[in-house]
Every structure is written in C-alpha cells, then in structure tokens.
Design an enzyme around this catalytic site. Structure first.
Site, short mmCIF file in Angstrom:
data_model
loop_
_atom_site.label_atom_id
_atom_site.label_comp_id
_atom_site.label_asym_id
_atom_site.label_seq_id
_atom_site.Cartn_x
_atom_site.Cartn_y
_atom_site.Cartn_z
N ARG A 20 0.83 -1.21 0.00
CA ARG A 20 0.00 0.00 0.00
C ARG A 20 0.86 1.25 0.00
NH1 ARG A 20 -4.42 -2.10 4.40
NH2 ARG A 20 -5.51 -3.52 2.96
N GLU A 32 -0.96 -9.54 -4.90
CA GLU A 32 -2.16 -10.37 -5.04
C GLU A 32 -1.80 -11.83 -5.36
OE1 GLU A 32 -5.12 -9.89 -4.08
OE2 GLU A 32 -4.83 -7.78 -3.58
N THR A 38 -2.57 -17.24 1.37
CA THR A 38 -1.49 -16.97 2.32
C THR A 38 -1.81 -15.69 3.10
OG1 THR A 38 -0.02 -17.87 0.64
CG2 THR A 38 1.02 -16.80 2.50
N TYR A 115 -10.66 -14.03 -9.08
CA TYR A 115 -10.37 -13.22 -7.89
C TYR A 115 -9.24 -12.22 -8.18
CZ TYR A 115 -8.19 -11.53 -3.79
OH TYR A 115 -7.62 -10.67 -2.90
N ASP A 133 -12.97 -13.28 -2.09
CA ASP A 133 -12.00 -14.21 -1.50
C ASP A 133 -12.57 -14.71 -0.18
OD1 ASP A 133 -11.71 -12.11 0.27
OD2 ASP A 133 -9.53 -12.05 0.17
N CYS A 187 -14.30 -9.00 11.24
CA CYS A 187 -15.26 -10.10 10.99
C CYS A 187 -14.46 -11.38 10.77
CB CYS A 187 -16.12 -9.76 9.77
SG CYS A 187 -17.56 -10.82 9.63
N CYS A 194 -18.22 -8.05 16.59
CA CYS A 194 -19.38 -7.27 16.14
C CYS A 194 -19.50 -5.94 16.88
CB CYS A 194 -20.66 -8.08 16.32
SG CYS A 194 -20.62 -9.67 15.46
N CYS A 203 -26.39 -5.90 9.80
CA CYS A 203 -25.90 -7.28 9.65
C CYS A 203 -26.93 -8.29 10.14
CB CYS A 203 -24.60 -7.44 10.43
SG CYS A 203 -23.95 -9.12 10.35
FE1 SF4 Z 1 -19.19 -9.58 10.82
FE2 SF4 Z 1 -21.72 -8.78 10.96
FE3 SF4 Z 1 -20.30 -9.02 13.19
FE4 SF4 Z 1 -19.73 -7.08 11.45
S1 SF4 Z 1 -21.59 -7.31 12.64
S2 SF4 Z 1 -18.27 -8.42 12.50
S3 SF4 Z 1 -20.18 -8.09 9.50
S4 SF4 Z 1 -20.88 -10.68 11.79
#
Ligand code: SF4
Length: 349
Positions: A20, A32, A38, A115, A133, A187, A194, A203
């Site tokens: 980056r 990529e 990996t 991908y 991915d 996530c 969350c 979500c």
């Molecule tokens: Fe993953 Fe949903 Fe939790 Fe966010 S709220 S970390 S998208 S499960």
C-alpha cells in the site's frame, strides 16, 4: 449500501502494508499473487525481497523460473511463482510491458483467475470490479445471513453479485480492500468482533445471533495421508537434490523420493533412488520420519541417509549436488528443508 460506513472505517483503521506504500499496478499484481491462500504476515517479508530483486515487470519477465522460485522458497503454492513470471513475460510480449487494466484482459494472463483479475483491476485501476475471496465471502455471508454452504458455485455467484452491487462508483479499489480488511481484522472466522464493526447495524447474522456459525460449508472429506520414502544421498560434504517435475511443488528442489510400500521395502527403495542418479552406494541408514501438513494432504516421509562411495558426476538439468547453505540459493519448500535437515543432521539448511 455499505460503502460509506465501510470506507470511513477503512480510512481510520487500515494497516500500513508494504504494497500500500508507493502503490503501483506491478506491486499490486505481485502482492495479489502472493496473498492467494497466504496470510498478510507471512507475505510481507517475501514481498519486500521480491520487489527489491524484481522492481518491475521487465525485470521479472527476464528472470528464470529458478530465480523466481528461489525467492518464493517457503511461501508455498509454487505454481504461483512460475505463473507470475509467465504473466510478466506475457505482459511484455502482448501488452507492451503495461499491465492491462480490465478484468477481461487480466484473465487472459497465466495464473490469473476471477479473484486476482478483479482485485488488480479494482485496486490498481479503480475499475468497478469485486474480488470474492475468503475474507470478503465471510463478511458478505454474515451480512446477508446466507444459509447455503458458501463452497458451492451458486452461493459464490450470489455473493459475488451482491458484492459487485455494493461497489461504489468511486474508490472501487479501496472498497475491495476495506472489505478484505474488515474480514481480516474484525469479521474474523471464529470470533467476529461485532461490537466494533462499522456494518453491525445492517448485519443479519448479528441480528439473529448467528455470526460465529456463518458461513456454512459442506462437510469436508478427510485429508489423505501420503507416505513416501526419501533418500538423503550424500558424499559426506554435499547432498544430492532433484527438481520436482510435477505436482503441487513442481519446479522446487528436494531430496529424491518414491511411494512408500511398507517397512520391509524402504531401504531398498532408498538405495534404488540413489542408484537411479548414477552414484555408487556405500551404505544406507534410517534417519527417522518427517511429517508435513499440506492444505489437501498430510505427508509422512521415511528418511534414509545414503552414503555414496564416490560422488560421481550427476550432471543433469534436474539434479545437482549442493554444499551446506546451498539450499538458500535454490527454490525449496519447507518440507524439503525439513527432510534435508534430518538427513544431514548438523548442516544449517
Ligand atoms: Fe461480521 Fe456482521 Fe459481526 Fe460485522 S456485525 S463483525 S459483518 S458478523
């Protein structure tokens, strides 16, 4: 739409990764390829060494498979190294040295599947593409509460369509990287965080209390166990290595090996492996077993040290003698490194 909240989070939280910094299409392409299968932490030092040795498409296109595989040693999935070099050669030969900007043109290059084409098109050229991915699939499956197994094509296609519909007109590359980053940092597979997620409000998995149990996958077949006999052929000062002609580790250097057909046959197999290289065998002794876990199989190698009476010539493109420390200059897998270490004992490999 998730782009606004996601990009705001990304601008605050993104990691400072080597590819980056000073971004370019070439650095994106290399990263990529390396990131396929990996994790980031493993890739970082390999990336730095690789772009220092091959700073652009032209230098990579002019390299040999051996040089590229040597820099890939230990990173695994060695077909990626050969394909990356071939892709560079095709970019020079067919695109005047400029990495193509469209997903369709990228897909025509060796080793570039859906991908990688989408990731490079979006990240390097800001094309409206979506890279599905493991990370982005997991986030989308949870956001949408996807109940079907994600390792079937129809589910993947549905998730890809959903992801593509979410890509904004501007900052398509950042959007893709942000979703990957969210999957890597927040996530996560086992313990999604969350409580700090910028997308928590919309979500479904979170609302239904199913975050940690998604995505679903089909039950996995047991990983097969492969048993081989390895011969560490040595004249006391050097070890004989051969280039693997095929399979997952094709193009890398390793000790000669053959299928293990049972304890009673192993010393004879080791002797035959040595004799097939043209050396004259003085003695065969058992050194122990090496176990290695690959993605799709577990390998157990029974290792024999084969002393040679005289290290006659073994001149061939696919085999050579190496001295202590010589492995570093060759493309070798972690598995090969382990077997040589056991075979020679005191060597630093
Ligand atoms: Fe993953 Fe949903 Fe939790 Fe966010 S709220 S970390 S998208 S499960």
């Amino acid at each position: 739409m998730i782009a606004r909240a996601l990009l705001r989070w990304y601008d605050r939280s993104k990691r400072d990764l080597p590819w980056r910094r000073d971004p370019s299409a070439y650095r994106t392409l290399v990263s990529e390829f390396m990131l396929q299968q990996t994790v980031v932490a493993t890739v970082e030092p390999y990336f730095a060494r690789f772009v220092a040795r091959f700073p652009d498409v032209a230098s990579l296109a002019a390299a040999s498979d051996d040089e590229v595989t040597a820099l890939w040693s230990g990173l695994g999935y060695y077909a990626r190294a050969r394909n990356l070099r071939r892709a560079a050669a095709a970019i020079v030969a067919e695109h005047g040295g400029a990495i193509p900007a469209s997903e369709a043109a990228l897909r025509t290059l060796p080793g570039i599947g859906p991908y990688t084409a989408a990731a490079v098109a979006a990240i390097a050229f800001d094309a409206r593409a979506f890279a599905l991915d493991g990370n982005t699939m997991r986030v989308l499956a949870r956001l949408t509460g996807e109940r079907r197994p994600v390792d079937v094509p129809a589910t993947r296609a549905a998730l890809h369509a959903r992801g593509l519909a979410e890509v904004p007109r501007r900052r398509a590359g950042d959007f893709n990287q942000a979703l990957m980053e969210l999957g890597a940092l927040v996530c996560t597979p086992r313990s999604p965080r969350c409580e700090i997620c910028p997308l928590a409000g919309g979500c479904r998995a979170r609302a239904e209390g199913r975050a940690a149990s998604l995505p679903r996958k089909r039950p996995r077949a047991e990983r097969p166990i492969v048993r081989v006999v390895c011969a560490c052929i040595t004249d006391g000062a050097r070890v004989l290595v051969v280039k693997r002609p095929r399979g997952l580790l094709a193009g890398t250097w390793a000790l000669p090996e053959a299928v293990d057909r049972g304890a009673g046959t192993r010393p004879a197999v080791a002797r035959r492996l040595a004799e097939a290289t043209g050396v004259s065998v003085a003695g065969v002794s058992y050194r122990g077993a090496v176990r290695h876990v690959f993605t799709h199989r577990d390998v157990t190698a029974e290792l024999f040290r084969v002393e040679v009476a005289a290290s006659g010539p073994v001149a061939a493109a696919d085999r050579r003698w190496i001295a202590p420390g010589g492995l570093a200059a060759l493309g070798v897998s972690s598995f090969a490194r382990k077997t040589v270490a056991l075979g020679v004992g005191r060597w630093k490999t």
